[in-house]
Scaffold this motif. Structure first.
Motif, PDB file in Angstrom:
ATOM      1  N   TYR A   1       0.811  -1.225   0.000  1.00  0.00           N
ATOM      2  CA  TYR A   1       0.000   0.000   0.000  1.00  0.00           C
ATOM      3  C   TYR A   1       0.846   1.277   0.000  1.00  0.00           C
ATOM      4  CZ  TYR A   1      -3.812  -3.201   0.882  1.00  0.00           C
ATOM      5  OH  TYR A   1      -4.724  -4.225   0.773  1.00  0.00           O
ATOM      6  N   GLY A   2       2.131   1.143  -0.241  1.00  0.00           N
ATOM      7  CA  GLY A   2       2.976   2.321  -0.383  1.00  0.00           C
ATOM      8  C   GLY A   2       3.130   3.129   0.889  1.00  0.00           C
ATOM      9  N   ILE A   3       3.225   2.456   2.028  1.00  0.00           N
ATOM     10  CA  ILE A   3       3.284   3.132   3.327  1.00  0.00           C
ATOM     11  C   ILE A   3       4.741   3.315   3.751  1.00  0.00           C
ATOM     12  CG2 ILE A   3       2.617   3.011   5.759  1.00  0.00           C
ATOM     13  CD1 ILE A   3       0.365   1.029   4.776  1.00  0.00           C
TER      14      ILE A   3
ATOM     15  N   THR B   1       2.684   8.533   4.679  1.00  0.00           N
ATOM     16  CA  THR B   1       3.732   8.371   5.686  1.00  0.00           C
ATOM     17  C   THR B   1       3.077   8.159   7.044  1.00  0.00           C
ATOM     18  OG1 THR B   1       5.327   9.744   4.483  1.00  0.00           O
ATOM     19  CG2 THR B   1       5.685   9.450   6.853  1.00  0.00           C
ATOM     20  N   ALA B   2       3.377   7.034   7.664  1.00  0.00           N
ATOM     21  CA  ALA B   2       2.872   6.730   9.003  1.00  0.00           C
ATOM     22  C   ALA B   2       3.998   6.939  10.002  1.00  0.00           C
ATOM     23  CB  ALA B   2       2.356   5.302   9.072  1.00  0.00           C
ATOM     24  N   ILE B   3       3.777   7.853  10.945  1.00  0.00           N
ATOM     25  CA  ILE B   3       4.758   8.118  11.986  1.00  0.00           C
ATOM     26  C   ILE B   3       4.304   7.424  13.261  1.00  0.00           C
ATOM     27  CG2 ILE B   3       5.982   9.871  13.314  1.00  0.00           C
ATOM     28  CD1 ILE B   3       4.266  11.093  10.265  1.00  0.00           C
ATOM     29  N   LEU B   4       5.123   6.558  13.801  1.00  0.00           N
ATOM     30  CA  LEU B   4       4.800   5.831  15.018  1.00  0.00           C
ATOM     31  C   LEU B   4       5.482   6.512  16.198  1.00  0.00           C
ATOM     32  CD1 LEU B   4       5.293   2.182  13.683  1.00  0.00           C
ATOM     33  CD2 LEU B   4       3.247   3.629  13.570  1.00  0.00           C
TER      34      LEU B   4
ATOM     35  N   THR C   1      11.172   0.948   4.022  1.00  0.00           N
ATOM     36  CA  THR C   1      10.010   1.664   3.461  1.00  0.00           C
ATOM     37  C   THR C   1      10.349   3.083   3.015  1.00  0.00           C
ATOM     38  OG1 THR C   1       9.304   2.480   5.646  1.00  0.00           O
ATOM     39  CG2 THR C   1       8.448   0.333   4.944  1.00  0.00           C
ATOM     40  N   ARG C   2      11.608   3.440   2.972  1.00  0.00           N
ATOM     41  CA  ARG C   2      12.002   4.829   2.742  1.00  0.00           C
ATOM     42  C   ARG C   2      11.553   5.367   1.384  1.00  0.00           C
ATOM     43  NH1 ARG C   2      16.308   1.601   1.855  1.00  0.00           N
ATOM     44  NH2 ARG C   2      17.630   1.963   0.020  1.00  0.00           N
ATOM     45  N   ASN C   3      11.330   4.502   0.424  1.00  0.00           N
ATOM     46  CA  ASN C   3      10.946   4.960  -0.918  1.00  0.00           C
ATOM     47  C   ASN C   3       9.440   4.916  -1.168  1.00  0.00           C
ATOM     48  OD1 ASN C   3      13.645   5.449  -1.748  1.00  0.00           O
ATOM     49  ND2 ASN C   3      13.940   3.265  -2.152  1.00  0.00           N
TER      50      ASN C   3
END
Length: 232
Positions: free
Chosen positions: A93-95, A128-131, A121-123
């Motif tokens: 899902y491009g996360i 963008t999910a920030i935890l 997942t850097r690319n």
């Protein structure tokens, strides 16, 4: 004043109610945390579909260490097993995954899982999910101030300078913070970023959240008028 965007660019979520969800079903609290992870995946997919660019989840606070040793141990295990273990989901899902918080105080295995996931997942560019892990808003501000002082001895700190010293300065400030389980407080979450954030609180326990809740948030956001100290 610019019109309020159709959806928040950056949404913050305080995930609350995992324990109560489990207790209602006579299950251990750990079962609630596992269901909460499933809810997170449902929510992030719908957030991406809605066009939200950034979403910050309050995963584990600096105060959560006060919980029982058994629960904390389970949560650390869940981070190790699921953080990098969900890589196929992130890629599909491009996360992109980023993390903020006092990471160097976490168990080494958690630090390694974070590093591997962020790198893998850097690319990804869909969302963008920030935890927020081992995260506290006050702690974050203190660390940013201390970093600025160490790098700029004798200089006065300004608002712009502190913004640059905060973690992930490339991420826009949060537009809206929501919380589940009918709790109405920020609990030390994104204190600097939230100066002009919209706030909303919902009764549903976090493990029950799904796409409809994200849709409701977006609809409520569209009803807000953001003045940023000005007039309409």
């Amino acid at each position: 004043m610019a019109d309020t965007p159709v959806v928040p660019t950056h949404l913050g979520i305080i995930m609350d109610g995992n324990g109560r969800w489990a207790q209602k079903r006579s299950l251990p609290r750990t079962a609630g945390h596992l269901e909460g992870l499933k809810a997170l995946k449902r929510v992030i997919r719908e957030a991406a579909d809605q066009g939200i660019g950034y979403i910050t989840f309050y995963v584990f606070s600096t105060e959560n260490w006060k919980r029982s040793e058994q629960e904390v141990s389970y949560l650390m295990h869940l981070l190790v097993s699921k953080l990098h273990g969900e890589l196929a989901f992130y890629q599909k899902y491009g996360i992109r995954i980023l993390v903020r918080g006092k990471i160097d105080a976490l168990p080494v295995q958690v630090q390694q899982a974070i590093e591997q996931t962020v790198d893998a997942t850097r690319n990804n560019t869909t969302i963008t999910a920030i935890l927020a892990i081992n995260y506290g808003g006050r702690d974050e501000i203190c660390r940013a101030v201390n970093d600025f002082i160490a790098q700029n001895p004798g200089k006065s700190i300004s608002e712009d300078a502190l913004c640059s010293a905060m973690p992930l300065p490339q991420i826009p400030c949060v537009d809206m913070i929501v919380r589940s389980a009918n709790e109405k407080r920020l609990s030390n979450f994104l204190l600097w970023d939230s100066a002009y954030a919209e706030l909303a609180f919902y009764e549903k326990l976090w493990p029950d959240w799904d796409a409809s809740d994200v849709q409701q948030i977006c609809e409520e956001y569209r009803q807000r008028v953001r003045k940023f100290g000005g007039v309409q």
